[in-house]
Design a protein around this motif. Structure first.
Motif, PDB file in Angstrom:
ATOM      1  N   UNK A  46       0.813  -1.215   0.000  1.00 40.58           N
ATOM      2  CA  UNK A  46       0.000   0.000   0.000  1.00 40.58           C
ATOM      3  C   UNK A  46       0.845   1.263   0.000  1.00 40.58           C
ATOM      4  N   UNK A  51      -1.190  -0.141  11.705  1.00 42.28           N
ATOM      5  CA  UNK A  51      -1.899  -1.025  12.634  1.00 42.28           C
ATOM      6  C   UNK A  51      -3.192  -0.381  13.124  1.00 42.28           C
ATOM      7  N   UNK A  52      -3.088   0.892  13.548  1.00 38.29           N
ATOM      8  CA  UNK A  52      -4.279   1.593  14.045  1.00 38.29           C
ATOM      9  C   UNK A  52      -5.293   1.770  12.923  1.00 38.29           C
ATOM     10  N   UNK A  53      -4.800   1.979  11.722  1.00 39.75           N
ATOM     11  CA  UNK A  53      -5.699   2.116  10.577  1.00 39.75           C
ATOM     12  C   UNK A  53      -6.508   0.829  10.390  1.00 39.75           C
ATOM     13  N   UNK A  54      -5.848  -0.324  10.529  1.00 40.27           N
ATOM     14  CA  UNK A  54      -6.573  -1.591  10.373  1.00 40.27           C
ATOM     15  C   UNK A  54      -7.602  -1.810  11.485  1.00 40.27           C
ATOM     16  N   UNK A  68     -10.610   1.722   9.895  1.00 41.83           N
ATOM     17  CA  UNK A  68     -10.118   2.173   8.590  1.00 41.83           C
ATOM     18  C   UNK A  68     -10.530   3.604   8.235  1.00 41.83           C
ATOM     19  N   UNK A  69     -11.286   4.256   9.132  1.00 43.79           N
ATOM     20  CA  UNK A  69     -11.534   5.669   8.856  1.00 43.79           C
ATOM     21  C   UNK A  69     -10.336   6.522   9.262  1.00 43.79           C
ATOM     22  N   UNK A  70      -9.365   5.904   9.927  1.00 41.93           N
ATOM     23  CA  UNK A  70      -8.163   6.653  10.315  1.00 41.93           C
ATOM     24  C   UNK A  70      -7.163   6.662   9.159  1.00 41.93           C
ATOM     25  N   UNK A  71      -6.489   7.772   8.985  1.00 43.39           N
ATOM     26  CA  UNK A  71      -5.651   8.008   7.826  1.00 43.39           C
ATOM     27  C   UNK A  71      -4.168   7.726   8.122  1.00 43.39           C
ATOM     28  N   UNK A  72      -3.623   6.637   7.583  1.00 38.92           N
ATOM     29  CA  UNK A  72      -2.224   6.295   7.872  1.00 38.92           C
ATOM     30  C   UNK A  72      -1.240   7.199   7.139  1.00 38.92           C
ATOM     31  N   UNK A  73      -1.730   8.041   6.212  1.00 38.23           N
ATOM     32  CA  UNK A  73      -0.796   8.981   5.591  1.00 38.23           C
ATOM     33  C   UNK A  73      -0.668  10.245   6.439  1.00 38.23           C
ATOM     34  N   UNK A 112      -2.335  13.069   6.986  1.00 37.15           N
ATOM     35  CA  UNK A 112      -2.412  14.388   6.347  1.00 37.15           C
ATOM     36  C   UNK A 112      -2.590  15.494   7.384  1.00 37.15           C
ATOM     37  N   UNK A 113      -3.492  15.241   8.350  1.00 38.96           N
ATOM     38  CA  UNK A 113      -3.798  16.257   9.358  1.00 38.96           C
ATOM     39  C   UNK A 113      -2.563  16.601  10.193  1.00 38.96           C
TER      40      UNK A 113
END
Lengths: 297, 232
Positions: free
Chosen positions: B92, B202-205, B208-213, B215-216
């Motif tokens: 990913x 891990x937290x994203x999984x 999945x509404x959490x953004x692993x990129x 941006x914020x």
């Protein structure tokens, strides 16, 4: 600096109930426990009745987690005063020594508990935790195995052992521990999913098929487990792509993978709805699914 | 950070004042670590003090010359040595990088046992994979023992591929631009509570509404980075 009760507009009863909930569900949100617990103890001790002792214990452990030795020490003193000969309090004193990295002193304390009461599981487990903290993995593993021969039903210990084996890359033994856990906790989707991950990691066609089955089982138990969903997708894709499988097995696995892919897509579409910041992760997943499909066909 | 007479701020290197090491052979490549990358790695390790954590180091500059680590993606805090989620995350991040003109140029890890900052077999394996695609890849270990407030030395140990093994990198070839400013930015993130914004894979999984990129969080960090000094 305003108090928790002011900040969150809660009563002392609500704070006490929150602590109980965290205790019962074994949460390790130590900073919150310290914030709430310290205020409760300082401002409302008289109202707590006998609850105060278990709160002292809970707050003390959380305080150790947050390097608040001052708070841990005062909680410990109250407990020592109330329960002067208690093994349970002695164990807490030992944990404080561990937090201060005084491992020899902690071990002496635990050994004295065990001399008095050789069946004290808490002290034995603390000794194993010390080995782990010191990086002595093989000794920790050996001790934990011995412990489990005696206390074969201790779920926490089996899980700890599986984690140790995973860290040591001994996947076969980790799988064995997880098998024990799945037998005694057949409804726990997390154990199924972890087992799938271990099998996948071991690799080879047989293990990949097994992995796929356990990911599927995890999804049956909890259809929102994303790790299981991705695991199913990846293991089915790999089996389908293997030159050693029959046409039927290939066809079946292509079907499983396609199903998983559509579920993943759907989940991400729903998650991405209206949230601009998720667009990146949604796009990444979409492209990944597309690219993997191309290599499979 | 210091200014010379012309009023131009100079970037600080990890160089001890009395020594100046000439950058001789091309194997001794320079590595530059941006404030953004450092801050997020540090936050990641702090968010999970009892776990080993890892992540990928990214670069938005072209290949060749010094390696500029401009960003990082925090990956895992559980089961680092299990394959499926690691493979998934690598795929990913790879896809995201190609969409955003970035490259994976390295790997970082912080061990749960703070007193041991040596690379684990898992770290070496992943670094090796990255090296296959990027021949000046770096392996970065976070030194937990140096992660206390007021520590004047970056808690970082870097390795590079030399003679078919991963060797300790010469400290003088590692550059952290505006080190003091970076430290102050990290402190500000902690005091404002923004360190909790960090999301790893891990937290994203788990949600999945959490953004692993991130941006914020990236935006918040870039706001804090002094605009006068250009890009970090």
């Amino acid at each position: 600096m305003s108090s928790i009760s002011e900040l969150y507009d809660v009563t002392w009863e609500e704070m006490r109930d929150k602590l109980r909930k965290w205790r019962e569900e074994n949460f390790r949100n130590s900073e919150q426990i310290v914030d709430v617990g310290e205020e409760l103890i300082n401002e409302h001790a008289s109202k707590l009745g006998d609850d105060i002792w278990i709160i002292y214990e809970q707050v003390m452990i959380a305080a150790l987690d947050c390097s608040r030795d001052d708070l841990a020490w005062s909680c410990l003193q109250e407990l020592k005063r109330q329960f002067p000969d208690s093994h349970r309090v002695k164990r807490l004193a030992g944990m404080r020594l561990e937090a201060l990295e005084r491992y020899e002193d902690a071990n002496k304390l635990y050994d004295s508990i065990l001399q008095d009461d050789p069946t004290n599981t808490a002290a034995r487990k603390r000794k194993i935790s010390i080995l782990r903290a010191q990086g002595k993995s093989s000794e920790a593993i050996r001790e934990l195995n011995e412990y489990l021969e005696q206390f074969v039903g201790d779920q926490e210990a089996w899980h700890e052992l599986s984690e140790l084996y995973i860290n040591e890359h001994d996947y076969a033994k980790a799988a064995f521990c997880l098998e024990e856990l799945m037998m005694t906790n057949p409804h726990n989707h997390l154990y199924c999913e972890q087992y799938g991950e271990v099998k996948y990691t071991q690799g080879g066609l047989e293990n990949l098929e097994l992995a796929r089955k356990y990911f599927a089982q995890a999804l049956k138990l909890n259809n929102r487990n994303m790790r299981a969903l991705f695991g199913l997708y990846m293991s089915a894709s790999h089996v389908a792509a293997s030159p050693k499988v029959s046409a039927k097995v290939k066809k079946d696995n292509v079907k499983y993978a396609a199903w998983a892919a559509s579920q993943i897509s759907r989940a991400y579409q729903m998650a991405g709805r209206g949230k601009k910041e998720n667009k990146c992760s949604v796009k990444a997943v979409e492209e990944m699914l597309e690219s993997m499909q191309i290599t499979m066909s | 950070m210091h200014e010379d007479d012309s009023g131009v701020t100079k970037k600080r290197t990890l160089q001890l004042p009395s020594m100046s090491v000439p950058l001789s052979s091309h194997e001794m490549g320079e590595v530059e670590l941006s404030c953004l990358a450092y801050a997020k790695m540090y936050l990641h390790a702090s968010q999970f003090p009892r776990c080993s954590v890892n992540g990928l180091l990214l670069s938005s500059s072209a290949a060749g010359g010094a390696v500029c680590i401009t960003d990082c993606v925090p990956l895992l805090h559980t089961h680092l040595s299990l394959a499926p989620i690691t493979q998934l995350a690598l795929t990913q991040v790879d896809v995201w990088c190609s969409q955003t003109q970035q490259r994976i140029v390295g790997y970082y890890q912080a061990n749960a046992c703070a007193s041991d900052s040596s690379p684990t077999p898992c770290a070496l394996k992943i670094a090796e994979k990255i090296f296959e695609q990027c021949n000046n890849a770096v392996l970065l270990m976070i030194d937990g023992e140096k992660m206390f407030p007021g520590c004047r030395v970056p808690p970082i140990v870097m390795y590079e591929r030399k003679d078919a093994r991963w060797a300790l990198k010469d400290k003088h070839t590692i550059m952290l631009r505006q080190w003091e400013e970076t430290c102050s930015i990290v402190n500000q993130l902690f005091s404002s509570g923004d360190q909790a914004l960090l999301v790893d894979f891990d937290s994203h999984l788990d949600d999945i509404t959490k953004d692993w990129t991130n941006q914020k969080l990236n935006a918040k960090i870039m706001e804090l980075v002094s605009p006068a000094n250009g890009n970090v």
